[in-house]
Design a protein around this motif. Sequence first.
Motif, short mmCIF file in Angstrom:
data_model
loop_
_atom_site.label_atom_id
_atom_site.label_comp_id
_atom_site.label_asym_id
_atom_site.label_seq_id
_atom_site.Cartn_x
_atom_site.Cartn_y
_atom_site.Cartn_z
N GLU A 193 57.75 102.80 91.05
CA GLU A 193 58.33 101.58 91.64
C GLU A 193 58.99 100.72 90.55
O GLU A 193 60.11 100.23 90.71
CB GLU A 193 57.25 100.78 92.36
CG GLU A 193 57.72 99.46 92.94
CD GLU A 193 56.57 98.62 93.48
OE1 GLU A 193 56.69 97.37 93.45
OE2 GLU A 193 55.57 99.21 93.91
N LEU A 194 58.28 100.53 89.44
CA LEU A 194 58.81 99.73 88.34
C LEU A 194 60.01 100.41 87.69
O LEU A 194 60.98 99.74 87.30
CB LEU A 194 57.72 99.47 87.30
CG LEU A 194 56.54 98.61 87.76
CD1 LEU A 194 55.44 98.62 86.71
CD2 LEU A 194 56.99 97.19 88.06
N ALA A 195 59.96 101.73 87.59
CA ALA A 195 61.07 102.47 86.99
C ALA A 195 62.34 102.31 87.80
O ALA A 195 63.44 102.19 87.25
CB ALA A 195 60.70 103.94 86.86
N ALA A 196 62.19 102.31 89.13
CA ALA A 196 63.35 102.17 90.00
C ALA A 196 64.01 100.81 89.88
O ALA A 196 65.21 100.65 90.13
CB ALA A 196 62.93 102.43 91.45
N GLN A 197 63.23 99.81 89.47
CA GLN A 197 63.76 98.45 89.34
C GLN A 197 64.38 98.19 87.97
O GLN A 197 65.06 97.18 87.78
CB GLN A 197 62.63 97.44 89.57
CG GLN A 197 61.99 97.51 90.94
CD GLN A 197 60.74 96.64 91.04
OE1 GLN A 197 60.44 95.86 90.15
NE2 GLN A 197 60.01 96.79 92.13
N GLU A 198 64.17 99.10 87.04
CA GLU A 198 64.58 98.86 85.65
C GLU A 198 66.02 99.28 85.41
O GLU A 198 66.47 100.32 85.90
CB GLU A 198 63.65 99.65 84.71
CG GLU A 198 63.81 99.32 83.26
CD GLU A 198 63.58 97.86 82.96
OE1 GLU A 198 64.57 97.18 82.62
OE2 GLU A 198 62.43 97.40 83.10
N ASP A 199 66.77 98.46 84.68
CA ASP A 199 68.15 98.83 84.36
C ASP A 199 68.43 98.84 82.85
O ASP A 199 69.51 99.24 82.42
CB ASP A 199 69.15 97.89 85.05
CG ASP A 199 68.88 96.42 84.73
OD1 ASP A 199 68.05 96.13 83.85
OD2 ASP A 199 69.53 95.56 85.36
N ALA A 200 67.45 98.42 82.04
CA ALA A 200 67.63 98.45 80.58
C ALA A 200 67.54 99.90 80.10
O ALA A 200 66.59 100.61 80.45
CB ALA A 200 66.57 97.60 79.90
N PRO A 201 68.49 100.38 79.30
CA PRO A 201 68.51 101.78 78.86
C PRO A 201 67.22 102.23 78.16
O PRO A 201 66.72 103.32 78.44
CB PRO A 201 69.70 101.83 77.89
CG PRO A 201 70.60 100.72 78.34
CD PRO A 201 69.68 99.63 78.82
N LEU A 202 66.68 101.39 77.27
CA LEU A 202 65.46 101.77 76.55
C LEU A 202 64.29 101.92 77.52
O LEU A 202 63.56 102.91 77.48
CB LEU A 202 65.13 100.73 75.48
CG LEU A 202 63.80 100.94 74.73
CD1 LEU A 202 63.77 102.29 74.04
CD2 LEU A 202 63.57 99.81 73.72
N ALA A 203 64.13 100.94 78.40
CA ALA A 203 63.02 100.98 79.35
C ALA A 203 63.15 102.17 80.30
O ALA A 203 62.17 102.85 80.62
CB ALA A 203 62.95 99.68 80.14
N LYS A 204 64.37 102.46 80.77
CA LYS A 204 64.58 103.59 81.67
C LYS A 204 64.22 104.90 80.97
O LYS A 204 63.60 105.79 81.57
CB LYS A 204 66.05 103.63 82.13
CG LYS A 204 66.41 102.57 83.14
CD LYS A 204 67.86 102.65 83.54
CE LYS A 204 68.17 103.86 84.37
NZ LYS A 204 67.53 103.80 85.70
N SER A 205 64.58 105.01 79.69
CA SER A 205 64.25 106.22 78.93
C SER A 205 62.74 106.41 78.80
O SER A 205 62.22 107.52 78.92
CB SER A 205 64.90 106.16 77.55
OG SER A 205 64.54 107.27 76.77
N ILE A 206 62.03 105.30 78.58
CA ILE A 206 60.57 105.37 78.45
C ILE A 206 59.93 105.80 79.77
O ILE A 206 59.04 106.66 79.80
CB ILE A 206 60.01 104.02 77.97
CG1 ILE A 206 60.46 103.75 76.53
CG2 ILE A 206 58.48 104.00 78.07
CD1 ILE A 206 60.09 102.38 76.02
#
Length: 268
Positions: free
Chosen positions: A26-39
């Motif tokens: 759920e949190l991953a789907a809300q994320e748009d920052a490249p670093l956070a998405k990669s993690i």
Amino acid sequence: MTDVLAKFVAYTGKRLPDDVRAKIAELAAQEDAPLAKSIYETMEKNQELAMKLNRPSCQDTGAAQFLLKCGSNFPYMAEMEGILHAAVVQATAEAPLRHNAVETFDEFNTGKNVGKQIPSIFWEIVPERDDIEIHMYMAGGGCTLPGQAMVLMRPIGSHNPNPCAAQMERPLEDGTMRGCRDHKALHCVFPAGCAVVAATCVEEIVDANWLDLGMPETLWTCKVKEFGPLIVSIDSHGRNIFEENKVIFNERKEKACAEICKQVGFIK
């Protein structure tokens, strides 16, 4: 019963609970920052590989904690602590689990994840019941409930006479930041808890130093291929992402804690 619980302990180290995985997705789907998405992508890949390769998902499987909701008439109540100790020893060898139990005064790693008050066992006795409910939690020695886990963590580098090496092992210290700036070096970290992804990138163990500190604290030199993703924690200008983010996180902490405390009553 020991075999069943050993499999339970090993499985706990390999798969996150369904509700935790759902929340991460759920949190991953809300994320748009490249670093956070990669993690987040690495975390999901790591969970898949952990089950596929039958390996613990995190490089630090912590110290075992058991919360027992035990009926007063449960026939094996007196044997449970011994059974849980034996299950942890068995799971440590079979899973395998990281060796995290250190005898405080003798200062040696037992290699079995058991010792004085390890694993930690917390009892709730329920009158007039004859069953038992077992919850297990792998508590990180350096961050999660370290007092209850009673894990002794040696200061990294405390047995190393080389001050430069000791300094480089403490990436948040000013000296390391200055070293990266002066020598145009980078300090990088692998996404936390993604040990299986990291291990699949290792082609060969080239060398191992400080074996006397035990496997967890040994400095391993590895030949790797496509090792990553890596997070630049300190860049060649001496900027420290952890220190910079700490300021932001502290600004958000009070609001987050207030929200969590509404849902988890024992957090003060």
